[in-house]
Design a protein around this motif. Structure first.
Motif, mmCIF file in Angstrom:
data_model
loop_
_atom_site.group_PDB
_atom_site.id
_atom_site.type_symbol
_atom_site.label_atom_id
_atom_site.label_comp_id
_atom_site.label_asym_id
_atom_site.label_seq_id
_atom_site.Cartn_x
_atom_site.Cartn_y
_atom_site.Cartn_z
ATOM 1 N N ALA A 20 4.306 4.641 -10.941
ATOM 2 C CA ALA A 20 3.937 3.778 -10.082
ATOM 3 C C ALA A 20 4.923 2.851 -9.707
ATOM 4 N N PRO A 21 5.108 2.894 -8.283
ATOM 5 C CA PRO A 21 6.103 2.164 -7.760
ATOM 6 C C PRO A 21 5.700 0.506 -7.570
ATOM 7 N N ILE A 22 4.517 0.239 -7.667
ATOM 8 C CA ILE A 22 4.170 -1.066 -7.633
ATOM 9 C C ILE A 22 3.255 -1.411 -8.590
ATOM 10 N N ASP A 23 3.016 -2.903 -8.792
ATOM 11 C CA ASP A 23 1.777 -3.112 -9.661
ATOM 12 C C ASP A 23 0.583 -3.235 -8.649
ATOM 13 N N GLY A 24 -0.449 -2.577 -9.058
ATOM 14 C CA GLY A 24 -1.747 -2.572 -8.295
ATOM 15 C C GLY A 24 -2.839 -1.611 -8.751
ATOM 16 N N ARG A 25 -3.834 -1.166 -8.112
ATOM 17 C CA ARG A 25 -4.874 -0.491 -8.387
ATOM 18 C C ARG A 25 -4.823 0.859 -7.916
ATOM 19 N N ALA A 26 -4.698 1.827 -8.951
ATOM 20 C CA ALA A 26 -4.667 3.278 -8.281
ATOM 21 C C ALA A 26 -5.879 3.861 -8.039
ATOM 22 N N GLY A 27 -5.860 4.772 -6.818
ATOM 23 C CA GLY A 27 -7.235 5.375 -6.460
ATOM 24 C C GLY A 27 -7.388 6.624 -7.147
ATOM 25 N N ARG A 28 -8.315 7.500 -6.719
ATOM 26 C CA ARG A 28 -8.787 8.478 -7.269
ATOM 27 C C ARG A 28 -7.634 9.695 -7.222
ATOM 28 N N ALA A 29 -7.715 10.591 -8.323
ATOM 29 C CA ALA A 29 -6.570 11.519 -8.246
ATOM 30 C C ALA A 29 -6.891 12.815 -7.155
ATOM 31 N N MET A 30 -6.084 12.819 -6.302
ATOM 32 C CA MET A 30 -6.195 14.005 -5.393
ATOM 33 C C MET A 30 -5.924 15.386 -5.861
ATOM 34 N N VAL B 10 3.560 20.280 -3.970
ATOM 35 C CA VAL B 10 4.669 20.537 -3.380
ATOM 36 C C VAL B 10 5.436 19.237 -3.153
ATOM 37 N N ALA B 11 6.752 19.339 -3.274
ATOM 38 C CA ALA B 11 7.633 18.213 -3.243
ATOM 39 C C ALA B 11 7.482 17.465 -1.551
ATOM 40 N N ASP B 12 7.091 16.227 -1.829
ATOM 41 C CA ASP B 12 7.199 15.298 -0.703
ATOM 42 C C ASP B 12 5.882 15.821 0.277
ATOM 43 N N GLN B 13 5.205 16.514 0.014
ATOM 44 C CA GLN B 13 3.988 17.028 0.864
ATOM 45 C C GLN B 13 2.823 16.642 -0.039
ATOM 46 N N SER B 14 2.526 16.824 -1.009
ATOM 47 C CA SER B 14 1.121 16.953 -1.674
ATOM 48 C C SER B 14 0.813 15.435 -2.112
ATOM 49 N N LEU B 15 -0.198 14.799 -1.641
ATOM 50 C CA LEU B 15 -0.818 13.489 -2.129
ATOM 51 C C LEU B 15 -1.325 13.667 -3.138
ATOM 52 N N LEU B 16 -0.935 12.689 -4.045
ATOM 53 C CA LEU B 16 -1.268 12.737 -5.705
ATOM 54 C C LEU B 16 -2.480 11.659 -5.727
ATOM 55 N N THR B 17 -2.272 10.499 -5.185
ATOM 56 C CA THR B 17 -3.042 9.357 -5.329
ATOM 57 C C THR B 17 -2.680 8.311 -4.232
ATOM 58 N N SER B 18 -3.351 7.158 -4.413
ATOM 59 C CA SER B 18 -2.615 6.044 -3.689
ATOM 60 C C SER B 18 -3.009 4.706 -4.442
ATOM 61 N N MET B 19 -2.273 3.815 -3.993
ATOM 62 C CA MET B 19 -2.226 2.531 -4.849
ATOM 63 C C MET B 19 -2.257 1.548 -3.767
ATOM 64 N N VAL B 20 -2.827 0.250 -4.062
ATOM 65 C CA VAL B 20 -2.641 -0.898 -3.023
ATOM 66 C C VAL B 20 -2.538 -2.143 -4.171
ATOM 67 N N SER B 21 -1.754 -3.061 -3.800
ATOM 68 C CA SER B 21 -1.441 -4.247 -4.540
ATOM 69 C C SER B 21 -2.639 -5.024 -4.574
ATOM 70 N N GLN B 22 -2.860 -6.137 -5.640
ATOM 71 C CA GLN B 22 -4.032 -6.958 -5.682
ATOM 72 C C GLN B 22 -4.008 -8.231 -5.618
ATOM 73 N N ASP B 23 -2.719 -8.957 -5.781
ATOM 74 C CA ASP B 23 -2.540 -10.181 -5.814
ATOM 75 C C ASP B 23 -1.140 -10.584 -5.407
ATOM 76 N N PRO B 24 -0.932 -11.243 -4.054
ATOM 77 C CA PRO B 24 -1.777 -11.652 -3.449
ATOM 78 C C PRO B 24 -2.251 -10.680 -2.420
ATOM 79 N N VAL B 25 -3.021 -11.087 -1.576
ATOM 80 C CA VAL B 25 -3.789 -9.913 -0.432
ATOM 81 C C VAL B 25 -3.706 -10.872 0.986
ATOM 82 N N SER C 193 0.927 -1.213 -0.089
ATOM 83 C CA SER C 193 -0.076 -0.051 -0.128
ATOM 84 C C SER C 193 0.868 1.235 0.000
ATOM 85 N N VAL C 194 0.749 2.140 -0.971
ATOM 86 C CA VAL C 194 1.521 3.329 -1.188
ATOM 87 C C VAL C 194 0.806 4.485 -1.389
ATOM 88 N N GLU C 195 1.014 5.660 -0.711
ATOM 89 C CA GLU C 195 0.583 6.888 -1.017
ATOM 90 C C GLU C 195 1.654 7.743 -2.045
#
Length: 386
Positions: free
Chosen positions: A184-194, A202-217, A71-73
């Motif tokens: 994308a740093p991993i394989d997975g599903r991307a969330g909505r664009a923030m 802003v560098a290292d501050q602004s959240l753009l989106t989030s990702m979670v891997s799908q297989d395995p869980v 899980s990645v922000e």
């Protein structure tokens, strides 16, 4: 005159009394008709089977939650305005795919400036090297002083350091330019664009989106202390040192998904008397989504005698489960039961039945209430289930 009056009165009574008698007779027939009809109806033909007593593997069931292995922000590593959103929200992406683009023009200019500084430093170093070599050749003939030769050598060394510094500046500028493409740093599903196009990241501050891997869980669950001790003993006995679990989601009938426990916490929570455990599951069909509620079933490590019946025999009355049992007088008697899981196609009954009970499994539509007379035809329980 008196005789005529008496004759008239008798005629009136005869005329009125006959219908009243007919009505009384009709009412008597109507009141007893239903009872007579029920006593005359034949017993309902039903199939009955003796409950099956069998040793089965016992399982413990717990509540759990699905979680992602990764899980990645996603945040921007450079500051700038978003110029492009390159993915579709909610889609799966591969590692390295471009998600966002930050305006690259300032960083392209910075790279060009750093490259020019590097070329200048290399030219200066080339000149310093030539002067240093000349001084070394002239020093034996005293054409240059020792101080002059040392100064030229120091200038050459300093110019070499300037080259290294300029090369590092170019490398940093290239990194910053590459960071304008957020990948994308991993394989997975991307969330909505923030942040959408035109917004400042802003560098290292602004959240753009989030990702979670799908297989395995993962599925996380919290067994109690007694269960944990049994599982620990089972793990010590298992040659592979792995504990299998079965998992079902909220709407699943059975526990069709199998996983292996790959983590247990290092201490029991003294407040709840439970310990966190985690199993890993394959998710090729993307059935599991992080955050879903799940039911987790773990082998308790022991077997016990259990009562098993055909699942068709279990009926529902609001929030109660019940079956019809054949009584000694060949009547159907309602019996409330507590059904458990399925085993080999039969339903395990936790309470309400005992060995030797005969359960009605066919013709249930002919039974309207407890105490209905029946005509039983006995069949084997396993054959009825098949």
């Amino acid at each position: 005159m008196k005789t005529r009056t008496l004759l008239i009165a008798a005629a009136i009574l005869t005329t009125v009394g006959a219908p009243l008698g007919l009505l009384a007779a009709t009412g008597e027939l109507t009141g007893n008709g239903e009872a007579a009809a029920m006593s005359l109806s034949p017993p309902a033909q039903v199939d009955v089977a003796t409950v099956l007593l069998k040793r089965v593997q016992r399982w413990d069931e717990f509540n759990g939650r699905i979680s992602a292995v990764g899980s990645v922000e996603i945040r921007s590593r450079v500051s700038g305005y978003v110029t492009h959103v390159a993915y579709k929200e909610g889609d799966e992406v591969r590692r390295g795919d471009v998600l966002f683009t930050i305006d690259p023009r300032p960083y392209e200019a910075a790279l060009n400036s750093a490259t020019a500084q590097l070329q200048r430093a290399r030219a200066t170093a080339l000149l310093a090297k030539s002067r240093d070599e000349r001084a070394r050749r002239l020093l034996p003939s005293s054409a240059v002083s020792q101080d002059e030769a040392d100064a030229r050598h120091a200038a050459y060394a300093q110019s070499e350091a300037d080259v290294l510094n300029a090369e590092a500046a170019v490398e940093l500028a290239e990194l910053n330019l590459n960071f304008t493409q957020v990948r994308a740093p991993i394989d997975g599903r991307a969330g909505r664009a923030m942040l959408t196009v035109g917004n400042l990241a802003v560098a290292d501050q602004s959240l753009l989106t989030s990702m979670v891997s799908q297989d395995p869980v993962y599925v996380d669950f919290d067994p109690d202390e007694q269960s944990y001790l049994r599982y620990s003993a089972e793990l010590r006995r298992s040659p592979a040192n792995m504990l299998a679990v079965r998992v079902a989601l909220a709407g699943d009938e059975g526990f069709a998904h199998v996983g292996m426990v790959d983590f247990q916490d290092n201490q029991v929570d003294s407040a709840t008397g439970s310990i966190r455990m985690r199993a890993k599951l394959r998710n090729p069909d993307r059935i599991f989504t992080p955050g879903l509620y799940a039911r987790v079933k773990v082998s308790s490590g022991y077997e016990s005698d259990a009562v098993l019946i055909d699942d068709k025999a279990v009926l529902t009355d609001q929030d109660r489960k019940y079956v019809y049992v054949l009584a000694s007088d060949n009547t159907a008697q309602r019996r409330d039961v507590q059904p458990g899981r399925k085993s080999d196609g039969l339903r395990l009954i936790e309470s309400g039945l005992m060995a030797g009970d005969k359960v009605i499994i066919g013709g249930l539509q002919r039974i309207y209430s407890s105490g209905t007379p029946v005509k039983p035809a006995e069949v084997p329980m396993l054959a009825a289930a098949n």
